[in-house]
Design a protein around this motif. Structure first.
Motif, mmCIF file in Angstrom:
data_model
loop_
_atom_site.group_PDB
_atom_site.id
_atom_site.type_symbol
_atom_site.label_atom_id
_atom_site.label_comp_id
_atom_site.label_asym_id
_atom_site.label_seq_id
_atom_site.Cartn_x
_atom_site.Cartn_y
_atom_site.Cartn_z
ATOM 1 N N UNK A 4 -65.346 -53.484 28.558
ATOM 2 C CA UNK A 4 -65.693 -52.849 27.279
ATOM 3 C C UNK A 4 -65.651 -53.888 26.168
ATOM 4 N N UNK A 5 -66.765 -54.058 25.482
ATOM 5 C CA UNK A 5 -66.835 -55.003 24.364
ATOM 6 C C UNK A 5 -67.110 -54.318 23.036
ATOM 7 N N UNK A 6 -67.450 -53.033 23.062
ATOM 8 C CA UNK A 6 -67.734 -52.280 21.833
ATOM 9 C C UNK A 6 -66.488 -52.292 20.934
ATOM 10 N N UNK A 7 -66.566 -52.908 19.750
ATOM 11 C CA UNK A 7 -65.390 -53.021 18.882
ATOM 12 C C UNK A 7 -64.756 -51.676 18.532
ATOM 13 N N UNK A 8 -65.569 -50.630 18.401
ATOM 14 C CA UNK A 8 -65.020 -49.322 18.049
ATOM 15 C C UNK A 8 -64.155 -48.771 19.174
ATOM 16 N N UNK A 9 -64.642 -48.906 20.414
ATOM 17 C CA UNK A 9 -63.880 -48.416 21.560
ATOM 18 C C UNK A 9 -62.625 -49.258 21.759
ATOM 19 N N UNK A 10 -62.776 -50.572 21.646
ATOM 20 C CA UNK A 10 -61.624 -51.461 21.815
ATOM 21 C C UNK A 10 -60.565 -51.159 20.759
ATOM 22 N N UNK A 11 -60.998 -50.865 19.539
ATOM 23 C CA UNK A 11 -60.063 -50.549 18.458
ATOM 24 C C UNK A 11 -59.245 -49.305 18.779
ATOM 25 N N UNK A 12 -59.900 -48.283 19.341
ATOM 26 C CA UNK A 12 -59.192 -47.057 19.723
ATOM 27 C C UNK A 12 -58.116 -47.378 20.759
ATOM 28 N N UNK A 13 -58.475 -48.187 21.753
ATOM 29 C CA UNK A 13 -57.522 -48.534 22.804
ATOM 30 C C UNK A 13 -56.379 -49.392 22.262
ATOM 31 N N UNK A 14 -56.679 -50.251 21.300
ATOM 32 C CA UNK A 14 -55.630 -51.042 20.666
ATOM 33 C C UNK A 14 -54.635 -50.148 19.936
ATOM 34 N N UNK A 15 -55.146 -49.132 19.247
ATOM 35 C CA UNK A 15 -54.256 -48.234 18.514
ATOM 36 C C UNK A 15 -53.392 -47.417 19.474
ATOM 37 N N UNK A 16 -53.982 -46.991 20.581
ATOM 38 C CA UNK A 16 -53.203 -46.248 21.576
ATOM 39 C C UNK A 16 -52.108 -47.135 22.166
ATOM 40 N N UNK A 17 -52.465 -48.366 22.447
ATOM 41 C CA UNK A 17 -51.472 -49.277 23.027
ATOM 42 C C UNK A 17 -50.345 -49.547 22.039
ATOM 43 N N UNK A 18 -50.710 -49.746 20.774
ATOM 44 C CA UNK A 18 -49.695 -49.987 19.746
ATOM 45 C C UNK A 18 -48.744 -48.799 19.636
ATOM 46 N N UNK A 19 -49.276 -47.577 19.703
ATOM 47 C CA UNK A 19 -48.432 -46.390 19.639
ATOM 48 C C UNK A 19 -47.487 -46.333 20.844
ATOM 49 N N UNK A 20 -48.008 -46.682 22.025
ATOM 50 C CA UNK A 20 -47.165 -46.650 23.218
ATOM 51 C C UNK A 20 -46.036 -47.684 23.144
ATOM 52 N N UNK A 21 -46.267 -48.793 22.494
ATOM 53 C CA UNK A 21 -45.202 -49.788 22.366
ATOM 54 C C UNK A 21 -44.025 -49.229 21.581
ATOM 55 N N UNK A 22 -44.333 -48.326 20.670
ATOM 56 C CA UNK A 22 -43.245 -47.705 19.903
ATOM 57 C C UNK A 22 -42.622 -46.541 20.659
#
Length: 278
Positions: free
Chosen positions: A241-259
């Motif tokens: 996946x290279x679509x910045x919008x999709x990658x951004x969503x996954x980044x936010x989910x990952x950041x939430x899981x770290x907390x």
């Protein structure tokens, strides 16, 4: 089928082209009077990575090829040779592009809820996964799978400037894949890797009222040019996946899981307690 394993529908492929490419690199390097360490400094890869490429054990990523060309006279020989490297032994076709991104990443984030990620697996754990494959793998295929996985795991040792983050579900260890001894060895191995200062391992507890990762596994990679990619893998398929919008969503989910996951220290403590309970 996860982590790029080649099933019976895609047999392990020849590494002749890798060995040939590696021999060309070595010949040009030696002709230039460079040691592996000196050449590694020029192409910004470790001498161990240079050795792996020259011995045909590792698929060179595009950055390696381009920097090697510049360091060795811009003859075009390496670019042409790299064009024949369509195959990578032991890895499924859909996984190879992600494997190349892994090799150059400055950050790799992995959330896994199905099994221990390949980069963290022990040989015994991985072999149990290969034995359980359906349709069954033969002995040669299993050996090829483990060789490819062991080669990928060198990233953890050879890229100390890459930030590795793993979020693992607690039940991945409670399942005791392969039996008690395999699980005990696995926990010891993960605890040892957790001591590396460029690796962060967090455990998502078994009881978690709020969980941002319920959509499934997440893999994220940041390139040296600070571009982010994601990768999803399912049954006999994978998607880069290279679509910045999709990658951004996954980044936010990952950041939430770290907390939401246990802290790094608490995760180590939990693994130590689980190890003691086996």
């Amino acid at each position: 089928m996860v982590d790029g394993v080649v099933g019976t529908g895609g047999e392990p492929e020849s590494s002749d082209s890798l060995r040939t490419f590696g021999a060309v690199v070595q010949a040009l390097r030696e002709h230039a009077g460079l040691s592996r360490e000196e050449f590694g400094d020029l192409v910004r890869f470790s001498k161990h990575t240079v050795a792996s490429v020259e011995l045909g054990r590792r698929m060179p990523d595009p950055a390696f090829v381009e920097r090697a060309e510049e360091a060795l006279g811009n003859t075009g020989a390496l670019r042409r040779a790299a064009g024949h490297l369509a195959r990578q032994p032991g890895l499924a076709a859909w996984f190879r592009q992600w494997a190349r991104l892994e090799a150059i990443a400055i950050a790799l984030y992995t959330y896994e809820c199905r099994l221990i990620p390949g980069l963290l697996q022990t040989e015994a754990y991985a072999r149990q996964l290969f034995v359980d494959e359906l349709p069954p793998l033969d002995d040669a295929q299993i050996e090829a799978q483990w060789a490819a996985r062991a080669e990928r795991q060198r990233l953890l040792r050879e890229r100390p400037n890459t930030a590795f983050s793993f979020i693992l579900e607690e039940y991945l260890f409670l399942r005791r894949t392969g039996g008690v001894q395999v699980t005990r060895e696995l926990i010891d191995h993960v605890l040892k890797i957790a001591q590396l200062r460029h690796v962060e391992i967090q455990i998502m507890p078994l009881v978690r009222e709020s969980h941002a990762g319920l959509h499934g596994p997440i893999r994220l990679s940041e390139t040296p040019e600070n571009k982010w990619f994601a990768y999803n893998e399912g049954q006999e398929s994978g998607q880069l996946i290279s679509d910045p919008k999709v990658v951004s969503v996954l980044q936010r989910r990952y950041a939430r899981m770290r907390s939401q996951a246990l802290t790094i220290r608490d995760s180590v403590s939990l693994l130590e307690r689980m190890r003691g309970d086996l």
